[in-house]
Design a protein around this motif. Structure first.
Motif, short mmCIF file in Angstrom:
data_model
loop_
_atom_site.label_atom_id
_atom_site.label_comp_id
_atom_site.label_asym_id
_atom_site.label_seq_id
_atom_site.Cartn_x
_atom_site.Cartn_y
_atom_site.Cartn_z
N ALA A 176 24.05 -19.18 -9.18
CA ALA A 176 25.11 -18.89 -10.15
C ALA A 176 24.89 -19.66 -11.45
O ALA A 176 25.13 -19.14 -12.55
N ALA A 177 24.42 -20.90 -11.32
CA ALA A 177 24.18 -21.70 -12.51
C ALA A 177 23.04 -21.13 -13.35
O ALA A 177 23.09 -21.16 -14.59
N GLN A 178 22.03 -20.59 -12.70
CA GLN A 178 20.86 -20.09 -13.40
C GLN A 178 21.02 -18.64 -13.87
O GLN A 178 20.55 -18.26 -14.94
N LEU A 179 21.68 -17.84 -13.04
CA LEU A 179 21.74 -16.39 -13.29
C LEU A 179 23.10 -15.92 -13.78
O LEU A 179 23.26 -14.75 -14.12
N GLY A 180 24.07 -16.82 -13.78
CA GLY A 180 25.42 -16.45 -14.18
C GLY A 180 26.26 -16.05 -12.99
O GLY A 180 25.75 -15.63 -11.95
N GLU A 181 27.55 -16.15 -13.15
CA GLU A 181 28.45 -15.86 -12.03
C GLU A 181 28.37 -14.40 -11.60
O GLU A 181 28.52 -14.08 -10.42
N GLU A 182 28.15 -13.49 -12.55
CA GLU A 182 28.15 -12.07 -12.21
C GLU A 182 27.01 -11.72 -11.28
O GLU A 182 27.20 -10.97 -10.31
N TYR A 183 25.82 -12.27 -11.54
CA TYR A 183 24.65 -11.91 -10.75
C TYR A 183 24.29 -12.96 -9.70
O TYR A 183 23.64 -12.64 -8.71
N GLY A 184 24.67 -14.22 -9.93
CA GLY A 184 24.18 -15.31 -9.09
C GLY A 184 24.47 -15.13 -7.61
O GLY A 184 23.59 -15.25 -6.77
N GLN A 185 25.73 -14.86 -7.30
CA GLN A 185 26.11 -14.71 -5.90
C GLN A 185 25.38 -13.54 -5.26
O GLN A 185 24.83 -13.64 -4.15
N LEU A 186 25.35 -12.39 -5.95
CA LEU A 186 24.70 -11.20 -5.41
C LEU A 186 23.22 -11.43 -5.16
O LEU A 186 22.69 -11.09 -4.10
N LEU A 187 22.56 -12.02 -6.13
CA LEU A 187 21.12 -12.20 -6.00
C LEU A 187 20.77 -13.30 -5.01
O LEU A 187 19.68 -13.29 -4.42
N SER A 188 21.67 -14.24 -4.78
CA SER A 188 21.46 -15.23 -3.74
C SER A 188 21.52 -14.58 -2.36
O SER A 188 20.74 -14.91 -1.46
N VAL A 189 22.43 -13.63 -2.21
CA VAL A 189 22.51 -12.86 -0.96
C VAL A 189 21.22 -12.07 -0.74
O VAL A 189 20.66 -12.04 0.36
N VAL A 190 20.74 -11.43 -1.79
CA VAL A 190 19.50 -10.66 -1.70
C VAL A 190 18.33 -11.59 -1.35
O VAL A 190 17.48 -11.25 -0.52
N TYR A 191 18.30 -12.76 -1.97
CA TYR A 191 17.26 -13.75 -1.67
C TYR A 191 17.24 -14.04 -0.17
O TYR A 191 16.17 -14.07 0.45
N SER A 192 18.41 -14.27 0.41
CA SER A 192 18.50 -14.57 1.84
C SER A 192 18.01 -13.40 2.68
O SER A 192 17.32 -13.58 3.69
N GLU A 193 18.35 -12.19 2.27
CA GLU A 193 17.91 -11.01 3.02
C GLU A 193 16.39 -10.85 2.94
O GLU A 193 15.74 -10.52 3.94
N ILE A 194 15.81 -11.09 1.78
CA ILE A 194 14.35 -11.01 1.65
C ILE A 194 13.67 -12.05 2.54
O ILE A 194 12.66 -11.78 3.18
N HIS A 195 14.25 -13.23 2.61
CA HIS A 195 13.66 -14.26 3.47
C HIS A 195 13.75 -13.88 4.95
O HIS A 195 12.92 -14.33 5.75
N SER A 196 14.72 -13.08 5.32
CA SER A 196 14.82 -12.66 6.72
C SER A 196 13.68 -11.74 7.13
O SER A 196 13.46 -11.50 8.32
N LEU A 197 12.95 -11.21 6.16
CA LEU A 197 11.84 -10.30 6.47
C LEU A 197 10.68 -11.03 7.14
O LEU A 197 9.74 -10.38 7.62
N THR A 198 10.72 -12.34 7.19
CA THR A 198 9.69 -13.11 7.89
C THR A 198 9.51 -12.60 9.32
O THR A 198 8.39 -12.49 9.82
N ALA A 199 10.62 -12.29 9.98
CA ALA A 199 10.54 -11.78 11.35
C ALA A 199 9.74 -10.48 11.40
O ALA A 199 8.92 -10.27 12.31
N CYS A 200 9.95 -9.60 10.45
CA CYS A 200 9.23 -8.32 10.42
C CYS A 200 7.73 -8.55 10.28
O CYS A 200 6.91 -7.87 10.92
N ALA A 201 7.34 -9.50 9.44
CA ALA A 201 5.93 -9.76 9.20
C ALA A 201 5.24 -10.23 10.48
O ALA A 201 4.18 -9.73 10.86
#
Length: 688
Positions: free
Chosen positions: A98-123
């Motif tokens: 949120a500090a880097q990307l702004g309140e509008e995008y920060g929370q959403l993109l942090s969630v996406v970040y977490s989801e992308i990291h979950s792809l480790t299992a798929c690999a």
């Protein structure tokens, strides 16, 4: 080498995968975005490059020939951003995002970040479909930001929403395949096929491997063969005996689900061998990493040490961001479609054999305003979805036909006396059931003469609770309390019942306790007719923040919960072990509940099996299987179950009295000042 079961579905998506891989690689060269947004997408592009490299190594077999040092470097590279020392500057941290990307995008993109990291299992499992879906989500978001000012948080949220909505069935199918289909053998192949003395195998799962995990696996490997055999026997024998206790037929079931902590493979290998010699097949699934299935505080499957518990806590409510009635319906429809396909496997499913651990480093979370919070609408919607899924599952897996077992062992992080504590835990887990069964029956015989049980705390403990018991219409053949030995819940040591809610009143207070890995200080609940009336703790300076902490993590979003269980723990040896090593607060509920009276908030112990007769060793039927909430299953089934059950124990040293109150007002004291005083039960005070 590509796993056979995946080959066909991988081929269907391989072209999409290759295109997505190429497109994301280009993020690093393009200059369409600037500042923190570019940093965000380049960071994830670098991570995806690591995952696709892992996938190539899995398919070629090269992963399994890498030297230990290289595997450790790869593991660190995959998880380094999430480590505590780096988390302050990680986009997975909602505050930093949120500090880097702004309140509008920060929370959403942090969630996406977490989801992308979950792809480790798929690999590591070689699942191209899951990888491709996540990569395409990332590409879609990148494309949104390429046109400056055209997109808002709403469009970004919609992209995430439809990713979750449209792939519901595929995501659920992966979970079902892992849990119910023995032909999916990813973890089993590691456990049964790898050289367990070569600790490189730990890195083949794709989980974060810490010094804790390495020390644990090395220690288990160092144990004498007879000790490991005893550990495995206690685990499998408890599971098998559980069917007898539950009155279910194990012989008609063919699939056993094993859940364990990485590092215990030597013990689990013996357990798998035991079940397979009995003609059973084994399933072993990973604790969920992705957004649609993960849940905080209850890791269902195999897993290793948490990379960062604050990170997990920060993202525990992420699904609430997109969960609405439409998503709920899609999830239920997806579950039904998958269960229909796996109907045969579900019918053969015997239930889980669970190995848990304790001794993690103490953790008190920070509540971050930038993290996703569940509002009232999302909370109710998610609770309704959970209830509907539970009702649906009962059509395919009958609770009364299954059983389970749970056993726990310490982690090296418990302290310098880890090895000593581990051996003490083995001894604790193998105490003589018959000795406890006889003395516990003495308690039950007196408890069955009462209308109520009084529990009072001592010193600074403010507990003062009256528990109403069911009336026995035929006392010669009925009982209220189950005589619990080491079967479904290891170790031995409790008698428990489902109280009558009306007339169960008072206060439960504990000075300090850990529940599902979270610390609570001065935790207190008030009850009126068996339902939570009020609650508080001293974790935060702001009382409302403390209440929210309890609401989210103990009440799980329910405005109130019933007392689903009242029990008296009888295992003084477990209690003394905790005191001797100063680990009382670190003991898991499984052991802690045996060290004093405890109360469970939520469902009864007989959830969805209330109509199935259960008997004690003396032949008496345990009739206290229902309460006023669970009875709603007959008229309003959607209100009958809470889908949670949290035990809160009052330790012996905070206990003044447990007494049975009879209809004529007379009182029989069972425990006084933390000691059993009832004639015939004094042996429960033995400390060695």
């Amino acid at each position: 080498m590509e796993i056979g079961i995946l080959h066909e579905e991988n081929e269907k998506v391989r072209e999409r995968y290759m295109l997505a891989k190429e497109r994301i690689a280009a993020f690093r060269e393009e200059k369409n975005l600037g500042g923190a947004l570019r940093d965000y997408f380049v960071t994830l592009a670098d991570f995806i490059a690591l995952l696709t490299d892992v996938t190539d190594k899995v398919f070629s077999g090269a992963l399994y020939t890498m030297e230990l040092s290289l595997l450790q470097e790869l593991n660190h590279a995959l998880y380094k951003d999430l480590l505590a020392e780096n988390y302050g500057h990680c986009f997975g941290n909602p505050s930093y995002a949120a500090a880097q990307l702004g309140e509008e995008y920060g929370q959403l993109l942090s969630v996406v970040y977490s989801e992308i990291h979950s792809l480790t299992a798929c690999a590591f499992e070689g699942r191209l479909f899951g990888l491709t879906c996540g990569m395409e989500l990332l590409i879609g978001l990148y494309n949104c930001f390429e046109v400056e000012g055209q997109y808002t948080g709403r469009e970004i949220k919609e992209a995430l929403y439809y990713y979750l909505h449209d792939y519901q069935e595929e995501f659920f199918r992966v979970r079902a395949r892992e849990k119910y289909d023995p032909s999916w053998a990813f973890a089993r192949d590691i456990i049964m096929g790898r050289n367990l003395n070569d600790l490189r195998y730990l890195y083949f799962y794709g989980e974060y491997i810490s010094e804790n995990d390495l020390k644990l696996a090395g220690y288990i490997n160092s144990l004498p063969e007879e000790v490991v055999e005893r550990m495995a026997f206690t685990y499998t024998d408890g599971y098998i005996r559980g069917f007898s206790v539950m009155g279910a037929d194990f012989s008609v079931k063919s699939i056993v689900n094993i859940r364990f902590v990485i590092g215990f493979e030597r013990m689990i290998r013996k357990a798998v061998g035991t079940f397979e010699r009995m003609g059973k097949k084994v399933t072993i699934h990973r604790a969920a990493m992705n957004l649609t299935a993960r849940s905080y505080g209850h890791r269902d499957g195999f897993f290793a040490t948490s990379v960062n518990r604050q990170y997990e806590y920060d993202h525990k409510n992420d699904m609430a961001l997109c969960y609405d009635r439409r998503m709920q319906k899609a999830a239920l429809a997806a579950a039904k479609a998958v269960f229909d396909d796996y109907r045969g496997q579900c019918a053969a499913f015997a239930g889980p054999a669970v190995l848990e651990v304790f001794g993690q480093v103490d953790f008190s979370p920070v509540n971050k305003k930038e993290a996703v919070q569940k509002d009232e609408k999302a909370t109710e919607c998610m609770l309704q979805g959970s209830r509907e899924l539970g009702i649906l599952m009962e059509d395919y897996i009958k609770s009364e036909e299954t059983s389970y077992t749970i056993i726990a062992f310490p982690l090296p992080s418990i302290g310098e006396k880890f090895e000593e504590i581990f051996l003490e835990t083995i001894r604790l887990n193998t105490l003589d059931n018959d000795v406890y069964k006889k003395m516990q029956q003495v308690l039950i015989d007196v408890l069955d003469t009462g209308e109520q049980v009084l529990v009072r705390g001592s010193g600074g403990n403010r507990t003062n609770l009256v528990v109403r018991l069911h009336k026995l219409s035929e006392p010669e053949s009925q009982t209220n309390f189950e005589n619990c030995t080491a079967d479904v819940n290891i170790p031995v040591g409790e008698v428990f019942t489902s109280p009558v809610l009306a007339g169960t009143n008072g206060v439960l207070h504990v000075g300090r306790v850990f529940l599902n890995g979270l610390e609570y200080r001065e935790l207190e609940f008030s009850f009126a007719d068996g339902m939570v009336k009020d609650y508080k703790c001293a974790n935060f300076d702001d009382p409302e923040e403390s209440r929210r902490y309890i609401f989210d993590n103990i009440l799980h979003g329910h405005e109130t919960l019933p007392i689903g269980e009242f029990a008296i723990g009888t295992n003084r040896i477990a209690y003394e072990m905790g005191r001797k090593y100063g680990i009382q607060a670190k003991l898991p509920i499984l052991i802690a509940e045996k060290t004093g009276p405890h109360f469970a908030l939520g469902d009864t112990c007989y959830k969805r099996s209330e109509d199935h007769a259960v008997f004690n060793p003396d032949g008496k039927e345990i009739i206290a299987r229902d309460n006023e909430v669970s009875l709603l299953r007959k008229t309003e089934p959607e209100k009958a179950y809470m889908n949670c059950h949290t035990d809160i124990t009052l330790p012996y040293d905070e206990l003044a009295e447990i007494s049975v109150i009879r209809a004529d007002g007379t009182k029989v004291i069972l425990m006084e000042n933390g000691e059993f005083v009832l004639a015939g039960a004094e042996g429960l005070n033995i400390k060695e």
